[in-house]
Structure formats: C-alpha cells, structure tokens
Design a protein around this motif. Structure first.
Motif, mmCIF file in Angstrom:
data_model
loop_
_atom_site.group_PDB
_atom_site.id
_atom_site.type_symbol
_atom_site.label_atom_id
_atom_site.label_comp_id
_atom_site.label_asym_id
_atom_site.label_seq_id
_atom_site.Cartn_x
_atom_site.Cartn_y
_atom_site.Cartn_z
ATOM 1 N N MET A 21 0.838 -1.201 0.000
ATOM 2 C CA MET A 21 0.000 0.000 0.000
ATOM 3 C C MET A 21 0.879 1.259 0.000
ATOM 4 O O MET A 21 0.596 2.213 -0.728
ATOM 5 C CB MET A 21 -0.944 0.000 1.199
ATOM 6 N N ASN A 22 1.950 1.257 0.780
ATOM 7 C CA ASN A 22 2.860 2.403 0.782
ATOM 8 C C ASN A 22 3.517 2.591 -0.583
ATOM 9 O O ASN A 22 3.714 3.725 -1.033
ATOM 10 C CB ASN A 22 3.931 2.250 1.862
ATOM 11 N N LEU A 23 3.857 1.486 -1.254
ATOM 12 C CA LEU A 23 4.434 1.586 -2.595
ATOM 13 C C LEU A 23 3.430 2.206 -3.564
ATOM 14 O O LEU A 23 3.785 3.077 -4.355
ATOM 15 C CB LEU A 23 4.885 0.214 -3.098
ATOM 16 N N ILE A 25 0.873 4.161 -2.848
ATOM 17 C CA ILE A 25 0.672 5.568 -2.488
ATOM 18 C C ILE A 25 1.825 6.418 -3.019
ATOM 19 O O ILE A 25 1.602 7.473 -3.623
ATOM 20 C CB ILE A 25 0.519 5.725 -0.964
ATOM 21 N N ALA A 26 3.049 5.975 -2.803
ATOM 22 C CA ALA A 26 4.215 6.728 -3.278
ATOM 23 C C ALA A 26 4.191 6.848 -4.803
ATOM 24 O O ALA A 26 4.462 7.924 -5.351
ATOM 25 C CB ALA A 26 5.510 6.058 -2.814
ATOM 26 N N GLU A 27 3.842 5.766 -5.466
ATOM 27 C CA GLU A 27 3.797 5.796 -6.932
ATOM 28 C C GLU A 27 2.706 6.747 -7.431
ATOM 29 O O GLU A 27 2.925 7.512 -8.372
ATOM 30 C CB GLU A 27 3.569 4.391 -7.478
ATOM 31 N N MET A 28 1.548 6.749 -6.778
ATOM 32 C CA MET A 28 0.478 7.667 -7.169
ATOM 33 C C MET A 28 0.877 9.110 -6.908
ATOM 34 O O MET A 28 0.606 9.993 -7.712
ATOM 35 C CB MET A 28 -0.824 7.330 -6.440
ATOM 36 N N MET A 29 1.524 9.365 -5.788
ATOM 37 C CA MET A 29 1.947 10.732 -5.441
ATOM 38 C C MET A 29 2.988 11.273 -6.405
ATOM 39 O O MET A 29 2.930 12.425 -6.815
ATOM 40 C CB MET A 29 2.556 10.763 -4.033
ATOM 41 N N LEU A 30 3.966 10.455 -6.732
ATOM 42 C CA LEU A 30 5.147 10.925 -7.456
ATOM 43 C C LEU A 30 5.144 10.613 -8.951
ATOM 44 O O LEU A 30 5.886 11.227 -9.716
ATOM 45 C CB LEU A 30 6.399 10.311 -6.828
ATOM 46 N N GLY A 31 4.321 9.666 -9.362
ATOM 47 C CA GLY A 31 4.386 9.147 -10.727
ATOM 48 C C GLY A 31 4.063 10.117 -11.841
ATOM 49 O O GLY A 31 4.496 9.921 -12.976
ATOM 50 N N LYS A 32 3.333 11.169 -11.558
ATOM 51 C CA LYS A 32 3.002 12.134 -12.614
ATOM 52 C C LYS A 32 4.155 13.084 -12.909
ATOM 53 O O LYS A 32 4.222 13.657 -13.983
ATOM 54 C CB LYS A 32 1.752 12.928 -12.245
ATOM 55 N N GLN A 33 5.044 13.252 -11.950
ATOM 56 C CA GLN A 33 6.158 14.189 -12.134
ATOM 57 C C GLN A 33 7.523 13.514 -12.231
ATOM 58 O O GLN A 33 8.476 14.147 -12.669
ATOM 59 C CB GLN A 33 6.195 15.205 -11.002
#
Length: 130
Positions: A21-23, A25-33
């Motif tokens: 779940m943490n992976l 979340i991190a991917e959703m947060m950072l993946g666009k940039q």
C-alpha cells in the motif's frame, strides 16, 4: 512547459517498502512528475541498483530480512552508489533512530503515513527543484 518540468519528469526515484500500500501511495503521489520504480525489499533494491541508477532512493526503515540501516550501509559502501541521496521512510519518531540514520548516510526522514506535501517538499529539495 518550463525547463524545470522536463528535468523533474526525467528524475528517477526508487521507492523501497515492504508494504504494498505504501508503494502504491508513493507511486500515485510521485508518478506524474517523476519516473518511479518500486521494490518490496532491501535485497530487491540492491538488485535494482545493479541495473539502474535512480536520482533518489526513498527507503523504508523497518523491513523484514534486511532493514533500512543494512540497506543504506550496503549502498554507501559501494563507490558507484554512495552519492545517490537516500531518504528514510518511517513511522518512528525516536531521535536516536533519526541520529543513527543520519550517521549511516540518510539525508532526511519522511514520516509515515506519507503526506503528499511533505513528500514533494523533500523530493524537490533533494532533486534541486522548486
């Protein structure tokens, strides 16, 4: 688009956490940039580094088998990896744990649960962004 946008999108972040779940979340947060790669263990992170060189590593502190302290020791002991910035991800707020992490080579700590503004502030600062 400004030049800074293209520099950010090309930055590569490796996220290491045993909690899927943490992976996510991190991917959703950072993946666009940013280009984001996720692995679920310290051993996977070390294998990943043999094939790819991220600009930043977000490393969970508490993982089974090999904890974040062991992983950062291995990273910092290798000449070709030692200059990659490492940030610990942790739910702990113990000053001694933070002191040990900084002594081992971590540049910062991001407290879990991950908060988007905190993550972006840290990542942008370490990658030279705004």
């Amino acid at each position: 688009m400004p030049l800074a946008y293209y520099e950010k999108i090309s930055a590569h972040i490796l996220v290491v956490d045993d909690d899927m779940m943490n992976l996510r979340i991190a991917e959703m947060m950072l993946g666009k940039q940013f280009q984001v790669s996720c692995v679920a263990s310290g051993a996977e992170a070390l294998e990943f580094l043999k094939k790819s060189r991220p600009n930043l590593i977000l490393l969970d502190l508490r993982m089974p088998e090999m904890d974040g302290f062991e992983v950062i020791e291995k990273i910092k002991s290798e000449e070709i990896y030692k200059d990659i910035p490492v940030v610990f991800l942790t739910g702990e707020d113990d000053p001694e744990v933070k002191k040990k992490g900084l002594e081992k080579g971590a540049l910062e700590f991001i407290t879990k649960p991950l908060v988007k503004d905190n993550v972006f502030e840290c990542v942008n600062r370490l990658l030279g962004g705004e």
